[in-house]
Design a protein around this motif. Structure first.
Motif, mmCIF file in Angstrom:
data_model
loop_
_atom_site.group_PDB
_atom_site.id
_atom_site.type_symbol
_atom_site.label_atom_id
_atom_site.label_comp_id
_atom_site.label_asym_id
_atom_site.label_seq_id
_atom_site.Cartn_x
_atom_site.Cartn_y
_atom_site.Cartn_z
ATOM 1 N N ASP A 1 0.778 -1.237 -0.041
ATOM 2 C CA ASP A 1 0.026 -0.083 -0.096
ATOM 3 C C ASP A 1 0.814 1.222 -0.074
ATOM 4 O O ASP A 1 2.121 1.222 0.144
ATOM 5 C CB ASP A 1 -0.991 -0.036 1.076
ATOM 6 N N ILE B 1 0.382 5.048 5.578
ATOM 7 C CA ILE B 1 1.281 6.136 6.387
ATOM 8 C C ILE B 1 2.660 5.576 6.755
ATOM 9 O O ILE B 1 3.390 5.798 7.163
ATOM 10 C CB ILE B 1 0.442 6.295 7.821
ATOM 11 N N GLY B 2 2.948 4.012 6.501
ATOM 12 C CA GLY B 2 4.195 3.253 6.675
ATOM 13 C C GLY B 2 4.215 3.054 8.330
ATOM 14 O O GLY B 2 3.619 3.378 8.995
ATOM 15 N N ILE B 3 5.400 2.322 8.665
ATOM 16 C CA ILE B 3 5.477 2.007 9.697
ATOM 17 C C ILE B 3 7.055 2.094 10.208
ATOM 18 O O ILE B 3 7.834 1.744 9.540
ATOM 19 C CB ILE B 3 5.250 0.385 10.225
ATOM 20 N N TYR C 1 -0.452 -4.549 20.378
ATOM 21 C CA TYR C 1 0.234 -3.540 20.131
ATOM 22 C C TYR C 1 -0.246 -2.710 18.931
ATOM 23 O O TYR C 1 -0.779 -3.364 17.907
ATOM 24 C CB TYR C 1 1.643 -3.827 19.737
ATOM 25 N N ARG C 2 -0.471 -1.250 19.007
ATOM 26 C CA ARG C 2 -0.826 -0.340 18.032
ATOM 27 C C ARG C 2 0.456 0.557 17.764
ATOM 28 O O ARG C 2 0.664 1.270 18.819
ATOM 29 C CB ARG C 2 -2.043 0.135 18.485
ATOM 30 N N GLY C 3 0.538 0.846 16.529
ATOM 31 C CA GLY C 3 1.610 1.886 16.309
ATOM 32 C C GLY C 3 1.223 3.281 16.602
ATOM 33 O O GLY C 3 -0.014 3.620 16.787
ATOM 34 N N ALA D 1 -0.929 4.922 13.889
ATOM 35 C CA ALA D 1 -2.301 4.063 13.804
ATOM 36 C C ALA D 1 -3.107 4.710 14.891
ATOM 37 O O ALA D 1 -4.318 5.035 14.729
ATOM 38 C CB ALA D 1 -1.931 2.545 13.892
ATOM 39 N N GLY E 1 -5.591 -4.164 17.869
ATOM 40 C CA GLY E 1 -4.149 -4.417 18.100
ATOM 41 C C GLY E 1 -3.736 -5.823 18.069
ATOM 42 O O GLY E 1 -2.779 -6.561 18.518
ATOM 43 N N ILE E 2 -4.921 -6.806 17.620
ATOM 44 C CA ILE E 2 -4.662 -8.307 17.463
ATOM 45 C C ILE E 2 -4.478 -8.734 16.113
ATOM 46 O O ILE E 2 -4.422 -9.821 16.125
ATOM 47 C CB ILE E 2 -5.636 -8.960 18.413
ATOM 48 N N GLY E 3 -4.907 -7.904 15.324
ATOM 49 C CA GLY E 3 -5.113 -8.398 13.805
ATOM 50 C C GLY E 3 -3.723 -9.098 13.249
ATOM 51 O O GLY E 3 -3.802 -10.179 12.662
ATOM 52 N N LEU E 4 -2.509 -8.288 13.365
ATOM 53 C CA LEU E 4 -1.371 -9.109 12.997
ATOM 54 C C LEU E 4 -0.855 -9.903 13.833
ATOM 55 O O LEU E 4 -0.421 -11.188 13.356
ATOM 56 C CB LEU E 4 -0.157 -7.721 13.132
ATOM 57 N N ALA E 5 -1.204 -10.041 15.232
ATOM 58 C CA ALA E 5 -0.936 -11.152 16.206
ATOM 59 C C ALA E 5 -1.512 -12.300 15.476
ATOM 60 O O ALA E 5 -1.001 -13.499 15.356
ATOM 61 C CB ALA E 5 -1.152 -10.937 17.617
ATOM 62 N N SER F 1 3.849 0.330 2.899
ATOM 63 C CA SER F 1 4.205 -0.898 3.452
ATOM 64 C C SER F 1 3.980 -1.895 2.421
ATOM 65 O O SER F 1 2.903 -1.972 1.785
ATOM 66 C CB SER F 1 3.699 -0.918 4.808
ATOM 67 N N PHE G 1 3.352 -6.014 3.222
ATOM 68 C CA PHE G 1 3.440 -7.385 4.047
ATOM 69 C C PHE G 1 3.730 -8.343 3.223
ATOM 70 O O PHE G 1 3.106 -8.694 1.923
ATOM 71 C CB PHE G 1 2.081 -7.293 4.777
HETATM 72 P P1 ADP Z 1 -4.942 -2.575 14.810
HETATM 73 O O1 ADP Z 1 -4.866 -2.230 13.258
HETATM 74 O O2 ADP Z 1 -6.179 -2.885 15.335
HETATM 75 O O3 ADP Z 1 -4.107 -1.373 15.250
HETATM 76 P P2 ADP Z 1 -2.923 -4.769 14.038
HETATM 77 O O4 ADP Z 1 -2.671 -5.817 14.682
HETATM 78 O O5 ADP Z 1 -3.713 -5.284 12.839
HETATM 79 O O6 ADP Z 1 -4.009 -3.969 14.990
HETATM 80 O O7 ADP Z 1 -1.903 -3.639 13.677
HETATM 81 C C1 ADP Z 1 -1.035 -3.458 14.478
HETATM 82 C C2 ADP Z 1 -0.271 -2.246 14.097
HETATM 83 O O8 ADP Z 1 0.454 -2.418 12.985
HETATM 84 C C3 ADP Z 1 -1.193 -1.119 13.550
HETATM 85 O O9 ADP Z 1 -1.856 -0.484 15.149
HETATM 86 C C4 ADP Z 1 -0.394 -0.165 12.872
HETATM 87 O O10 ADP Z 1 0.520 0.636 13.613
HETATM 88 C C5 ADP Z 1 0.527 -1.088 12.167
HETATM 89 N N1 ADP Z 1 0.033 -1.494 10.777
HETATM 90 C C6 ADP Z 1 -0.567 -2.667 10.406
HETATM 91 N N2 ADP Z 1 -0.739 -2.451 9.098
HETATM 92 C C7 ADP Z 1 -0.527 -1.302 8.639
HETATM 93 C C8 ADP Z 1 -0.186 -0.825 7.448
HETATM 94 N N3 ADP Z 1 -0.671 -1.463 6.145
HETATM 95 N N4 ADP Z 1 0.185 0.462 7.185
HETATM 96 C C9 ADP Z 1 0.588 1.159 8.233
HETATM 97 N N5 ADP Z 1 0.844 0.580 9.621
HETATM 98 C C10 ADP Z 1 0.290 -0.774 9.730
#
Ligand code: ADP
Length: 574
Positions: A492, A495-497, A510-512, A515, A524-528, A551, A553
């Motif tokens: 995508d 905003i990037g990480i 964890y949430r960035g 974000a 904050g559990i989606g990626l986990a 970013s 993935f």
């Molecule tokens: P949530 O989206 O509910 O915060 P996730 O586990 O899905 O929880 O993501 C964890 C964190 O990863 C997000 O809070 C965000 O900071 C970062 N993140 C995930 N996907 C992206 C993305 N495509 N672009 C930027 N940051 C992302």
């Protein structure tokens, strides 16, 4: 700051302050201990010096009373060498500090008795130089003559005898050698007027060094105490020259000293000899520690305690740091959990509200066109599906947490799963005006996987793209195969990480920072969950990201063995 957090910070601060105070107190008492140790060492050395001086004094005064007084007076007066020699031979070895004994008596009219010497060390007859010209009787009794020494002694005796004292003490220098001389006068019985004879002894520093101070250790009883550091001892004469020593040199660095009179007489009875009293020469016993000066020794002795204290403090610091870290982690987790609850409630509410709105509109019969109604049904169905996915995700997460989530595997086409996941977001992608690129191979990509799990994985990644792409709305999904692996990339322009967050985002709750700022809701559990799914398929999940640019993935999953030959042949579509 929450009250709980404030309390924890307060407690940690208090712990830190008490620990610092305790540390400082410990150091102070260790310093005090060192001072006390130095005092003990100093007192120990002083005690040793005084005991040694007393012992020497006791030894020095004994020959007068225990030997000279034991020689039979009539034997001296009558020049009976046999009994005198017998007493000397028997007793003299007990007094190794005496170099030479001597005896003289007044001969009858017309005769002359020589002044005779007797040395315990060379009492056997045979010293030709000394016995030469001596009557045989004298030699057989172990006596000898020494004319220069005899002349000096006679002169001294002649000078002192008129004072009618029993004893005369003097320091006599003969041929450059300084002797301490004790003379015991024997006078006429009745009137005590005329000198009838005398007996005495003399000794010097060299003799003392060789025969008495040779083994200084015998003087030193406390030195045998094993717990006490080893001692060095040194004897100095009245001029400060070293007569004898045991151990290291104490000329400059010593711990204590005590003086004793270089006098073979009881110092308490000394007054009685007036005026035959020389200025007493005082010698010195010096004591030091073999290991060095007292300050360094005290420091060494307390070193062990210092290390132990340091170790205790180190362990305490580690303990405090670990506790603080664990507390901080707990607090962070607690914060994340409360954010999670708020986020989840919001996320659940949004599709529900939509469903209710569209269902109400349909129910009111206001939607006439079947086309439009169909569109409404589609929205309701999509939102319901989304809701079900979200609830499924929560249930999954709790199963993952408790370790009960299982992913039964079956053979399926990865392309199909990916497309169906994308379809679920068709509405949102188009309403959000996303530019979508999909690159997948024309042929099937067979994998052994769990469809529901994979759908959850892709949904989470796609929904993140939707959430975190506020302006440049772009999504590219690319599937390729190579080296027994299928590789899915979701790119995508969001905003990037930041690099510092790239590892953490896969942790639960964890949430960035970015974000949190732009989408306050979120669990904050989606990626986990995504990582858990990938792990269950023995694959990998990683991210490449540049803040402000976007970013990518990357998911890699193992291919089924029959498709290993199939190489990536991408087909593109929008
Ligand atoms: P949530 O989206 O509910 O915060 P996730 O586990 O899905 O929880 O993501 C964890 C964190 O990863 C997000 O809070 C965000 O900071 C970062 N993140 C995930 N996907 C992206 C993305 N495509 N672009 C930027 N940051 C992302």
């Amino acid at each position: 700051m929450s009250p709980r957090r404030r309390l924890v910070v307060l407690l940690l601060t208090l712990t830190g302050i008490s620990f610092t105070a305790l540390f400082a107190l410990g150091l102070r008492s260790l310093n005090n201990f060192e001072v006390a140790m130095a005092r003990v060492l100093r007192e120990g050395a002083l005690n040793a010096a005084e005991l040694t001086a007393q012992r020497i004094q006791r030894d020095f005064k004994s020959p007068v009373f225990n030997l000279l007084e034991q020689i039979d007076h009539p034997a001296i007066v009558n020049f009976q060498l046999g009994p005198i020699s017998e007493t000397l031979q028997r007793r003299a070895p007990e007094f190794p500090m005496i170099a030479v004994f001597f005896v003289w008596s007044l001969a009858p009219e017309g005769q002359e008795h020589p002044l005779l010497f007797f040395s315990a060390a060379s009492s056997s007859v045979g010293d030709e130089a000394k016995v030469g010209g001596v009557p045989e009787e004298v030699a057989t009794h172990g006596f000898y003559v020494d004319p220069p020494l005899a002349a000096s002694l006679q002169q001294q005796a002649r000078q002192d005898a008129p004072l009618r004292k029993n004893y005369a003490l003097s320091y006599l220098t003969v041929e450059g050698n300084k002797h301490h001389v004790v003379i015991h006068f024997i006078y006429d019985e009745a009137e005590r007027r005329d000198l009838r004879g005398f007996v005495g002894f003399l000794t010097d520093a060299e003799h003392l060094r060789q025969h008495y101070f040779r083994d200084l250790a015998f003087l030193w009883t406390p030195n045998k105490n094993r717990d006490f550091p080893a001692l060095a001892i040194s004897i100095l004469d009245e001029e400060g020259a070293e007569v004898s020593r045991l151990g290291r040199s104490l000329m400059d660095d010593f711990a204590a000293e005590a003086q004793f009179p270089f006098l073979f007489f009881d110092i308490d009875l000394f007054e009685s000899l007036l005026p035959l009293r020389p200025d007493v020469h005082y010698w010195t016993v010096r004591i030091g520690y073999e290991a060095g000066g007292i300050p360094s020794l005290a420091h060494q002795e307390t070193m062990q305690q210092r290390w132990a204290w340091l170790l205790v403090c180190l362990v305490a610091v580690v303990g405090i740091v670990l506790t603080a870290r664990a507390t901080a982690r707990d607090m962070l987790l607690a914060d994340m959990k409360s954010q999670f609850v708020a986020g989840v409630s919001h996320d659940l509410k949004t599709p529900l509200t939509k469903i209710q709105l569209f269902a109400d509109t349909l129910e009111s019969g206001r939607v006439r066109s079947p086309e439009k109604a169909k569109g409404y049904y589609r929205v309701i169905s999509a939102q319901a599906r989304k809701l079900s996915i979200m609830i499924g995700e929560l249930l999954d997460f709790s199963k993952i947490e408790t370790g009960f989530r299982e992913y039964p595997l079956e053979e399926l086409d990865l392309c199909a799963v990916l497309r169906s996941s994308l379809e679920m977001f068709e509405d949102e992608l188009s309403s959000g005006r996303f530019l979508v690129e999909v690159n997948t191979p024309n042929s099937e990509v067979p994998v052994l996987a769990n469809a529901e799990g994979l759908q959850q994985l892709f949904s989470n990644l796609i929904s993140n793209t939707l959430k975190y792409s506020p302006t440049d709305r772009f999504l590219r999904v690319a599937l390729s195969t190579a080296n027994q692996w299928a590789r899915i990339e979701l790119t995508d322009h969001g905003i990037g990480i930041p690099r510092s967050e790239q590892q953490k985002i896969f942790g639960k709750f964890y949430r960035g920072k970015g974000a949190l700022a732009m989408a306050p809701t979120g669990s904050g559990i989606g990626l986990a969950i995504a990582e858990n799914v990938v792990n269950a398929h023995e694959g990998t999940l990683s991210v490449n990201s540049v803040p402000g640019e976007g970013s990518t993935f990357i998911v890699e999953l193992p291919l089924l063995p029959e498709s290993w030959e199939v190489d990536s042949e991408a087909d593109s579509g929008h």
